[in-house]
Design a protein around this motif. Sequence first.
Motif: not given
Length: 148
Positions: A6-26
């Motif tokens: 939770a302390v590590l900064p969020v990267t652009a790759q992590e945001i894209v991966a979250a988007y893809r995971h959410l989209y795929r599972h939705s």
Amino acid sequence: MASPAAVLPVTAQEIVAAYRHLYRHSLRAVQFSKPSRFVIRDQLRAAFRDPKASAATFDRERVRRTIWFLKAATQEAGLESRILKNLVRVRWQREREQRYRTWKVLLQKEKQMTAKSPKLPHPINGTEYTHYDNTIAMLNDTMGLCLR
């Protein structure tokens, strides 16, 4: 104490991966049904393009729990799938109402409202979804999800 992730900064790759995971599972949760997949796509795009939502507001734990929720909706036709189905249906209805609000329709509604009670505005006008939005917000807070 906060976890090290939770302390590590969020990267652009992590945001894209979250988007893809959410989209795929939705998509799996709604079984790729035609109106639902477009509603989900538009909702995710709007959420990830929102100027108020930035890398600072990105919460890994909420995304992880939302993916768990979507997996549960995929696996069984239980409470999670009914909640997701209703979320999608209400969002579709809201978009449809916005899409078909031409100036003629708005003018007709205004005339009907003033003809019925010219002095007082209708008490429900503009507050149709207030209770619904509050319920979804409370669901997100109590379960640690990021549903819209």
